[in-house]
Design a protein around this motif. Sequence first.
Motif, short mmCIF file in Angstrom:
data_model
loop_
_atom_site.label_atom_id
_atom_site.label_comp_id
_atom_site.label_asym_id
_atom_site.label_seq_id
_atom_site.Cartn_x
_atom_site.Cartn_y
_atom_site.Cartn_z
N ALA A 1 18.12 8.64 -3.79
CA ALA A 1 16.80 9.20 -3.49
C ALA A 1 16.76 10.69 -3.81
N CYS B 1 12.33 9.26 2.42
CA CYS B 1 13.35 8.21 2.47
C CYS B 1 14.74 8.81 2.65
N ALA C 1 6.49 6.05 7.32
CA ALA C 1 5.46 6.04 6.28
C ALA C 1 4.08 5.81 6.89
N TRP D 1 17.07 8.04 5.79
CA TRP D 1 18.27 7.25 5.55
C TRP D 1 19.56 8.03 5.82
N GLY E 1 9.46 3.43 -1.70
CA GLY E 1 10.91 3.59 -1.59
C GLY E 1 11.53 2.57 -0.65
N CYS E 2 10.85 2.30 0.46
CA CYS E 2 11.35 1.30 1.42
C CYS E 2 11.35 -0.10 0.79
N GLY F 1 7.88 10.85 -1.40
CA GLY F 1 8.40 9.58 -0.93
C GLY F 1 9.92 9.56 -0.94
N THR G 1 11.86 3.22 8.61
CA THR G 1 11.31 3.85 7.40
C THR G 1 9.83 3.53 7.25
N SER G 2 9.46 2.28 7.48
CA SER G 2 8.05 1.89 7.39
C SER G 2 7.21 2.57 8.46
N ALA H 1 14.21 -0.37 -1.76
CA ALA H 1 15.51 -0.47 -1.08
C ALA H 1 15.70 -1.84 -0.45
N THR I 1 6.76 6.70 0.36
CA THR I 1 7.76 6.21 1.32
C THR I 1 7.73 4.69 1.40
#
Length: 515
Positions: A412, A397, A284, A401, A262-263, A393, A280-281, A266, A259
Amino acid sequence: MSYCVTEALREQQTLRTPVALFADEYDSKSVRERFTHLIPLSKPNPGEQYGFEVNLDACTGCKACVAACHSLNGLDEGESWRDMGLLVGTRKQPYLQTVTTACHHCADPACAEGCPVLAYDKDPVTGIVRHLDDQCIGCSYCILKCPYDVPKFNLKRGIVRKCDMCQGRLAEGEAPACVQACPNEAIKIKVVKLDAVPDRGQIIAGAFDSSYTRPTTTYISEKPVPSAAKAADAGRIELDHGHEPLAWMLVLTQMSAGTFIGCAVAMWMNALTLQQAAITSAAALVIGLAGIAVSVLHLGQPLKAWRAFLGWRKSWLSREIIAFGALPGGGAVIAATWWLGNYEWMRLAVTGTAVAALVAVFCSVMVYVDTRRPFWSLTMTAGKFCGTMLLLGACVCAAVWVWFGIVAVYWAMAIKVLLRWSLSIWEISRFRLALEDETCPWHKSARVMQKHLSHHLEVRGLSLIMTGLMIPVLISAGASAQWMLLLSLLLTFGSQLIERRYFFTAASGSKMPGN
């Protein structure tokens, strides 16, 4: 007829059995003289150490050594530091031999090299490998590292324990318990020259290739052990310990790392706003912290978990713990940059945390590769762990999202589906190959999976089909896409948990005969 019976009984009374001879010799000498011929009378010189010598021709499998070790060391019920095994031949080469085994006090002990809390000590003079009970946190990693299945986990005490060659008795000129108890004097303590300990070769024919620990136990016999000889229990197909907390920890921490990655990707594509990246963080970080918290449940002494960094110089387990320990710090930096409202700084913070998480996953891979089990080879373990990281991950995401209506969610999901099918095809092909090829290093692991874990494989296949069928539904679902993505995430997470279960239970570790 009666005369023959009388003579036979009279003759039997005069027979000198090994037990009778042992008792007579024991009673005729002082305590210090009784076993001096079975132990060294002086300490080893530099470049030497103590080691067991086992005479296979004298071993009858009476288990006196096992009972004496248990009694004189005050072991708990069901605990054993010395075992009795059996070597068997083939129809063309008949052979039958009992084998007594204990810790081999290796020249390069794998248990000491892997311990994260330095709970093992190799005496610089005698070479005896001792386990320091007060240091142990009960992580059981030494059990996975030892190729002879010597360390044993004591559930009552929450620690691992093993043979120390009765070091205290040897220091006082007394023989170890197993040496004293054997009526045939099949076990001795000898001084071994470390230069003479082979770097490669088997400790005993049919047992295990001692390629890197260099065990100091020597087995001698006047009759050659057939090259085809093997342990009588070598064909047993049993499950290893499941290590459920570790299975959850691996899946959750790899999901967290994926994750973060992926963040970060992005953000470098400018596909997320500051607020979306923060959420998002945060997801994770919470997942990663949950994985770290669950891992503590695996320890027999969880209150001593803070010691796990002590072995960072040589233990991959310590390095893994230190690397995952960076996640809370990374989360704090990300929160600070979000509070300051600086997108560039936050992008760097997320990227740095993603790199730290990736390093932690690499350490996780090496934790199991370093055990040298065939099922945990670098290719297999790295493929599984990196696949889980990217797969889950992408799922997390996408699940986060989609609530923001971000277009990147479709990318994703596309990555997720591609990875899911690729990993499944790769696993199935390797499983079938290992099952059919008896020379494959993890053929036995494939047999374990086929016999005991076939339902797990079927459930994984069903989840694969279900997640694959969800894609066309997601495209046309509209507002319900969020719930479909969450369901897809749950199915994928459950599937990876199943995979982690047979990652541990089908590992099929090596051992000495009978252990």
